[in-house]
Design an enzyme around this catalytic site. Structure first.
Site, short mmCIF file in Angstrom:
data_model
loop_
_atom_site.label_atom_id
_atom_site.label_comp_id
_atom_site.label_asym_id
_atom_site.label_seq_id
_atom_site.Cartn_x
_atom_site.Cartn_y
_atom_site.Cartn_z
N SER A 1 -11.11 -2.93 -4.64
CA SER A 1 -9.79 -3.23 -5.17
C SER A 1 -9.27 -4.52 -4.56
O SER A 1 -9.82 -5.04 -3.60
CB SER A 1 -8.83 -2.09 -4.85
OG SER A 1 -8.48 -2.16 -3.47
N LYS A 2 -8.19 -5.00 -5.15
CA LYS A 2 -7.57 -6.23 -4.65
C LYS A 2 -7.18 -6.05 -3.18
O LYS A 2 -7.32 -6.95 -2.37
CB LYS A 2 -6.35 -6.54 -5.51
CG LYS A 2 -5.59 -7.73 -5.05
CD LYS A 2 -4.31 -7.91 -5.83
CE LYS A 2 -3.30 -8.62 -4.99
NZ LYS A 2 -2.30 -7.79 -4.39
N ARG A 3 -6.73 -4.85 -2.87
CA ARG A 3 -6.29 -4.60 -1.50
C ARG A 3 -7.43 -4.70 -0.49
O ARG A 3 -7.24 -5.09 0.65
CB ARG A 3 -5.57 -3.26 -1.40
CG ARG A 3 -4.10 -3.47 -1.15
CD ARG A 3 -3.32 -2.18 -1.09
NE ARG A 3 -3.30 -1.52 -2.38
CZ ARG A 3 -3.59 -0.23 -2.56
NH1 ARG A 3 -3.94 0.52 -1.54
NH2 ARG A 3 -3.52 0.30 -3.75
N GLY B 1 -9.80 -6.81 -0.63
CA GLY B 1 -9.95 -8.24 -0.38
C GLY B 1 -8.98 -8.68 0.70
O GLY B 1 -9.35 -9.34 1.67
#
Ligand code: GLU
Length: 507
Positions: A266-268, A270
């Protein structure tokens, strides 16, 4: 596969930055289209107005541009099957939904948000904590099945809000082929009566995707695995609309997983682990926050695509480094993996490093320029020479400057700890003498610098290693960089002497 034309689509929703999973979907569609001399259609799926983000569509086009991937048909290119933006196709979908109602495969529903919540509460059991609008509940609700069609049409005429829902048949098995997963059997009793047309008249994703894939003559649907649970509904709709003979081949692409393999990336992740998950920098319009992208982190587009290709596909060969042209020749659906692909940032950087190594300075020049703060003030030949000299040391384009700034600027600070380690009068005398020697000599290439240095080492009977490392720190600031005498011959006598003298006074 029948001999119909290969037409594939990339159908992003403009709801935010383009995640690597999205770019991988784009890539596989592109490679498949190119390999089979087919067409790639870029369709903007923006029917969910509540999730619309104004800069997201532009961002998608920018990403395609950076990746050097061009769609054959789309909002920008046009084409025979437009418009290619779903919000501009609003009028197209309703007749198909009405056709489904007429055939008894869909119905009108008038339930308010409160009534839906009530239903969920009322039918909640331990075994079924989140009841759905389906065969178990639909006959208790306010819809054309319970009210009758006449009463329902009256309500609609009177302007009451309504949706159109799919009427999922009971006790049937939907069977379809997935090029990655084989034959899929799905029990219709697990499906709910999904909304097809919303109160604002817009189709939902399910309705729009089926109608558009049919009207746009899509032959293969390649998309992320997260859409697999929706596919039985789509297949039902294709059949109910009478389009079964044209049903596309599905290929659901494996998930891209967190580095440890535990769940979807997920973006998180990253943010948390310090690597990009978006293709390019994404600026959140509300918070103003910028989420880093692969482009800005210093990835070459071709390396980025190469590493994405291998997140879920294999070439059937030992090697992993390929150009786009080579990947196009090799791509095939039967080597797409079923299992999720773990994302490994170190491996991603390795791909980039290999591409950098394989490129000439001339090929790298336009990419490096974007990351080289003084590119406009130096001669192109100098930059080409620098690129050649340091490219073996760079994994990312950002590192070209870090690995070569000292050719043009004095280091701001020196690694004094390294310099002081084992520093003694003998070394100091060596450098002082060398400066005097340099002054007298005509040093203009790496070899003449090397000779001068080594002659003095012999004369002073000093160990080469003992003075090489300090010299490096004096010239570049730390224990890194290309060949020492490449540096001295590039920066010349004056700067070399100045940097040594400065270091000697600091010691
Ligand atoms: N619009 C969907 C998305 O944003 C695409 C789903 C599909 O390809 O069918 O991911």
């Amino acid at each position: 596969m029948s001999n119909k034309e290969i037409r594939v689509r990339f159908a992003p929703s403009p709801t935010g930055g383009l995640h690597i999973g999205g770019v991988r979907t784009l890539l596989y569609n592109y490679l498949f289209a190119k390999k089979n001399k087919g067409k790639l259609i870029l369709r903007i799926e923006d029917t969910d107005q509540t999730r619309f983000v104004f800069n997201a569509e532009e961002y998608i086009y920018d990403c395609l541009k950076w990746c050097n991937i061009e769609a054959d048909e789309g909002v920008i290119q046009g084409g025979d099957y437009g418009p290619y933006k779903q919000s501009e196709r609003k009028e197209i979908y309703l007749p198909y939904a009405l056709d489904l109602v007429e055939k008894g495969h869909a119905y009108y529903a008038f339930d308010t948000v409160e009534e839906l919540a009530e239903m969920r509460e009322k039918f909640k059991t331990k075994e079924n904590p989140s009841p759905q609008y389906d065969a178990n509940t639909r006959m208790q609700m306010k819809n054309s099945l319970t009210l009758g069609i006449e009463e329902s049409l009256k309500k609609i005429k009177a302007g009451e809000d309504y949706v159109i829902r799919a009427l999922i048949p009971q006790n049937e098995t939907v069977i379809f082929e997935d090029a990655v997963r084989g034959t899929i059997h799905h029990d219709t009793n697990t499906l709910d009566d999904k909304v097809l047309i919303k109160t604002d008249g817009m189709p939902t994703y399910h309705m729009a995707v089926v109608v558009d894939d049919y009207l746009m003559k899509i032959s293969h649907i390649m998309r992320g695995e997260e859409w697999l649970p929706s596919t039985p509904l789509h297949v039902l709709l294709w059949k109910q609309l009478g389009w079964e003979a044209d049903l596309p081949t599905f290929a659901h692409l494996p998930l891209i997983l967190k580095p440890d393999g535990n769940g979807k990336l997920s973006k998180r992740d990253g943010d948390r682990l310090g690597f990009p998950v978006f293709a390019m920098d994404w600026k959140d319009a509300n918070s103003g926050e910028i989420v880093k992208g692969f482009k800005e982190m210093g990835f070459l587009p071709e390396a980025f695509l190469n590493l994405l290709a291998f997140l879920g596909w294999s070439s059937g060969e030992e090697r992993e480094i390929y150009s786009m042209k080579e990947m196009t020749e090799l791509f095939s659906l039967d080597r797409i993996h079923k299992g999720g692909a773990k994302f490994d940032y170190e491996k991603a950087k390795w791909f980039n490093e290999q591409h950098i190594k394989n490129m000439t300075a001339q090929e790298l020049l336009p990419f490096v320029k974007n990351f080289y703060p003084i590119a406009d003030t130096i001669k192109e030949n100098d930059l080409l020479w620098v690129i050649d000299t340091v490219k073996e040391r760079c994994q990312l384009l950002t590192e070209f400057w870090e690995q070569s700034f000292f050719f043009f600027e004095d280091p701001e600070s020196l690694d004094m700890d390294s310099l002081k380690k084992g520093w003694n009068e003998e070394k100091e005398l060596f450098f002082k003498t060398w400066i005097e020697e340099i002054k007298k000599q005509d040093l203009n290439n790496p070899d003449s610098w090397k000779d001068s240095f080594e002659n003095l080492i012999k004369e002073k009977a000093i160990k080469k290693g003992a003075v090489m490392m300090p010299l490096r720190v004096m010239l570049v600031g730390g224990k890194f960089g290309p060949g020492i005498f490449d540096i001295t011959s590039f920066i010349g006598k004056e700067k070399t002497m100045k940097r040594i003298e400065k270091a000697l006074t600091a010691l």
